[in-house]
Design a protein around this motif. Sequence first.
Motif, mmCIF file in Angstrom:
data_model
loop_
_atom_site.group_PDB
_atom_site.id
_atom_site.type_symbol
_atom_site.label_atom_id
_atom_site.label_comp_id
_atom_site.label_asym_id
_atom_site.label_seq_id
_atom_site.Cartn_x
_atom_site.Cartn_y
_atom_site.Cartn_z
ATOM 1 N N VAL A 1 -37.500 5.312 8.509
ATOM 2 C CA VAL A 1 -38.791 5.487 9.180
ATOM 3 C C VAL A 1 -38.737 4.846 10.568
ATOM 4 C CG1 VAL A 1 -41.253 4.894 9.120
ATOM 5 C CG2 VAL A 1 -40.086 5.603 7.019
ATOM 6 N N TYR A 2 -38.191 3.640 10.651
ATOM 7 C CA TYR A 2 -38.103 2.925 11.921
ATOM 8 C C TYR A 2 -37.321 3.742 12.952
ATOM 9 C CZ TYR A 2 -37.171 -0.747 15.303
ATOM 10 O OH TYR A 2 -37.097 -1.476 16.469
ATOM 11 N N GLU A 3 -36.185 4.276 12.547
ATOM 12 C CA GLU A 3 -35.376 5.044 13.494
ATOM 13 C C GLU A 3 -36.087 6.316 13.946
ATOM 14 O OE1 GLU A 3 -31.557 5.506 11.617
ATOM 15 O OE2 GLU A 3 -30.859 3.596 12.462
ATOM 16 N N ALA A 4 -36.889 6.911 13.075
ATOM 17 C CA ALA A 4 -37.600 8.134 13.426
ATOM 18 C C ALA A 4 -38.860 7.875 14.240
ATOM 19 C CB ALA A 4 -37.964 8.905 12.156
ATOM 20 N N ARG A 5 -39.548 6.743 13.998
ATOM 21 C CA ARG A 5 -40.869 6.536 14.585
ATOM 22 C C ARG A 5 -40.975 5.356 15.549
ATOM 23 N NH1 ARG A 5 -43.879 11.028 13.081
ATOM 24 N NH2 ARG A 5 -43.348 11.568 10.959
ATOM 25 N N CYS A 6 -40.137 4.357 15.421
ATOM 26 C CA CYS A 6 -40.345 3.091 16.135
ATOM 27 C C CYS A 6 -39.276 2.767 17.165
ATOM 28 C CB CYS A 6 -40.422 1.937 15.137
ATOM 29 S SG CYS A 6 -41.502 2.241 13.717
ATOM 30 N N LEU A 7 -38.081 3.271 16.960
ATOM 31 C CA LEU A 7 -36.934 2.898 17.767
ATOM 32 C C LEU A 7 -37.113 3.220 19.250
ATOM 33 C CD1 LEU A 7 -33.324 3.028 16.786
ATOM 34 C CD2 LEU A 7 -33.921 4.227 18.864
ATOM 35 N N THR A 8 -37.784 4.310 19.582
ATOM 36 C CA THR A 8 -37.908 4.682 20.990
ATOM 37 C C THR A 8 -38.650 3.632 21.804
ATOM 38 O OG1 THR A 8 -39.863 6.012 20.513
ATOM 39 C CG2 THR A 8 -37.749 7.164 20.607
ATOM 40 N N CYS A 9 -39.544 2.898 21.192
ATOM 41 C CA CYS A 9 -40.256 1.824 21.899
ATOM 42 C C CYS A 9 -39.635 0.456 21.609
ATOM 43 C CB CYS A 9 -41.729 1.795 21.505
ATOM 44 S SG CYS A 9 -42.651 3.244 22.032
ATOM 45 N N HIS A 10 -39.445 0.148 20.332
ATOM 46 C CA HIS A 10 -39.005 -1.194 19.941
ATOM 47 C C HIS A 10 -37.498 -1.396 20.039
ATOM 48 C CE1 HIS A 10 -42.908 -2.672 18.726
ATOM 49 N NE2 HIS A 10 -43.140 -1.502 18.165
ATOM 50 N N GLY A 11 -36.722 -0.327 20.171
ATOM 51 C CA GLY A 11 -35.281 -0.444 20.321
ATOM 52 C C GLY A 11 -34.566 -0.586 18.994
ATOM 53 N N PRO A 12 -33.239 -0.437 19.008
ATOM 54 C CA PRO A 12 -32.480 -0.435 17.756
ATOM 55 C C PRO A 12 -32.521 -1.758 16.999
ATOM 56 C CG PRO A 12 -31.019 -0.276 19.654
ATOM 57 C CD PRO A 12 -32.408 -0.188 20.169
ATOM 58 N N THR A 13 -32.706 -2.857 17.692
ATOM 59 C CA THR A 13 -32.748 -4.156 17.005
ATOM 60 C C THR A 13 -34.141 -4.784 17.025
ATOM 61 O OG1 THR A 13 -32.061 -5.305 19.014
ATOM 62 C CG2 THR A 13 -30.316 -4.626 17.487
ATOM 63 N N GLY A 14 -35.135 -4.029 17.482
ATOM 64 C CA GLY A 14 -36.512 -4.516 17.453
ATOM 65 C C GLY A 14 -36.901 -5.414 18.605
ATOM 66 N N ARG A 15 -36.127 -5.470 19.650
ATOM 67 C CA ARG A 15 -36.407 -6.383 20.769
ATOM 68 C C ARG A 15 -37.419 -5.855 21.777
ATOM 69 N NH1 ARG A 15 -30.264 -8.462 21.730
ATOM 70 N NH2 ARG A 15 -30.216 -9.752 19.862
ATOM 71 N N GLY A 16 -37.948 -4.669 21.543
ATOM 72 C CA GLY A 16 -38.904 -4.092 22.487
ATOM 73 C C GLY A 16 -38.223 -3.448 23.673
ATOM 74 N N ASP A 17 -36.956 -3.088 23.500
ATOM 75 C CA ASP A 17 -36.173 -2.531 24.597
ATOM 76 C C ASP A 17 -35.724 -1.103 24.326
ATOM 77 O OD1 ASP A 17 -34.413 -3.073 22.548
ATOM 78 O OD2 ASP A 17 -32.953 -4.127 23.785
ATOM 79 N N GLY A 18 -36.582 -0.336 23.684
ATOM 80 C CA GLY A 18 -36.247 1.057 23.389
ATOM 81 C C GLY A 18 -36.164 1.881 24.661
ATOM 82 N N PRO A 19 -35.633 3.097 24.572
ATOM 83 C CA PRO A 19 -35.408 3.906 25.763
ATOM 84 C C PRO A 19 -36.662 4.246 26.559
ATOM 85 C CG PRO A 19 -34.823 5.122 23.766
ATOM 86 C CD PRO A 19 -35.151 3.727 23.359
ATOM 87 N N SER B 1 -37.898 -8.837 16.771
ATOM 88 C CA SER B 1 -36.724 -9.567 16.297
ATOM 89 C C SER B 1 -36.890 -11.080 16.320
ATOM 90 C CB SER B 1 -35.499 -9.182 17.133
ATOM 91 O OG SER B 1 -35.626 -9.648 18.459
ATOM 92 N N ASN B 2 -37.866 -11.582 17.057
ATOM 93 C CA ASN B 2 -37.982 -13.043 17.152
ATOM 94 C C ASN B 2 -38.853 -13.658 16.059
ATOM 95 O OD1 ASN B 2 -40.614 -12.532 17.955
ATOM 96 N ND2 ASN B 2 -40.272 -13.063 20.089
ATOM 97 N N GLY B 3 -39.554 -12.861 15.283
ATOM 98 C CA GLY B 3 -40.371 -13.369 14.179
ATOM 99 C C GLY B 3 -41.645 -14.057 14.624
ATOM 100 N N LYS B 4 -41.910 -14.115 15.917
ATOM 101 C CA LYS B 4 -43.153 -14.708 16.436
ATOM 102 C C LYS B 4 -44.076 -13.560 16.829
ATOM 103 C CE LYS B 4 -40.542 -18.568 18.193
ATOM 104 N NZ LYS B 4 -39.942 -19.185 19.360
ATOM 105 N N TRP B 5 -44.761 -13.040 15.824
ATOM 106 C CA TRP B 5 -45.576 -11.864 16.037
ATOM 107 C C TRP B 5 -46.990 -12.258 16.433
ATOM 108 C CZ3 TRP B 5 -43.415 -9.879 10.812
ATOM 109 C CH2 TRP B 5 -42.111 -9.427 11.001
ATOM 110 N N LYS B 6 -47.441 -11.693 17.513
ATOM 111 C CA LYS B 6 -48.741 -12.017 18.101
ATOM 112 C C LYS B 6 -49.910 -11.741 17.150
ATOM 113 C CE LYS B 6 -49.369 -10.052 22.078
ATOM 114 N NZ LYS B 6 -49.762 -9.248 23.224
ATOM 115 N N HIS B 7 -49.769 -10.759 16.297
ATOM 116 C CA HIS B 7 -50.887 -10.338 15.441
ATOM 117 C C HIS B 7 -50.772 -10.863 14.014
ATOM 118 C CE1 HIS B 7 -52.168 -7.851 18.752
ATOM 119 N NE2 HIS B 7 -50.938 -7.396 18.835
#
Length: 161
Positions: free
Chosen positions: A65-83, A97-103
Amino acid sequence: MPGDQETSRPAPPAVLDPAAGRWVFLGMLLLGLAGFASYKMLRAPAAPPPPEVAADPLLLEGRTVYEARCLTCHGPTGRGDGPIAGNLIGPPVGNLSNGKWKHGDRPEDVLKVIAKGVPGTRMSGWDQVLDPGPLRAVAAYAYYLAGQPVPAQLRDDGPLH
């Protein structure tokens, strides 16, 4: 004759030859198919999942699901550096990826962000697209990306408190 004045008539509308229209349509269709085929052939194949993800059905579903829906924004490792992350208007894409989630980092907080989105950001809610099972799976995968253990509540089908 002085009394005869030529009246101007509107030009007849241009008529497209039906045969030419079919050729234009066929050409556009072929261009679209060639573009799609090129994209499929040239894109990089997805890397195989890490062993710990491959061994866990919940994480494996979440990764899909992540690769289909989230990767373009959050990037492959979740750093928020998607294309597309750098081209989005508004606050920067969240770093998972840092575990310090604002919400919040409780399972119900993470599910709420994924399901309902975050107002004032480009994070859309996915509850109209994904069923509860895939929502839980992608939330579990977010914990994995943060290097945190997956909460037991995400592995259950019961309600979260």
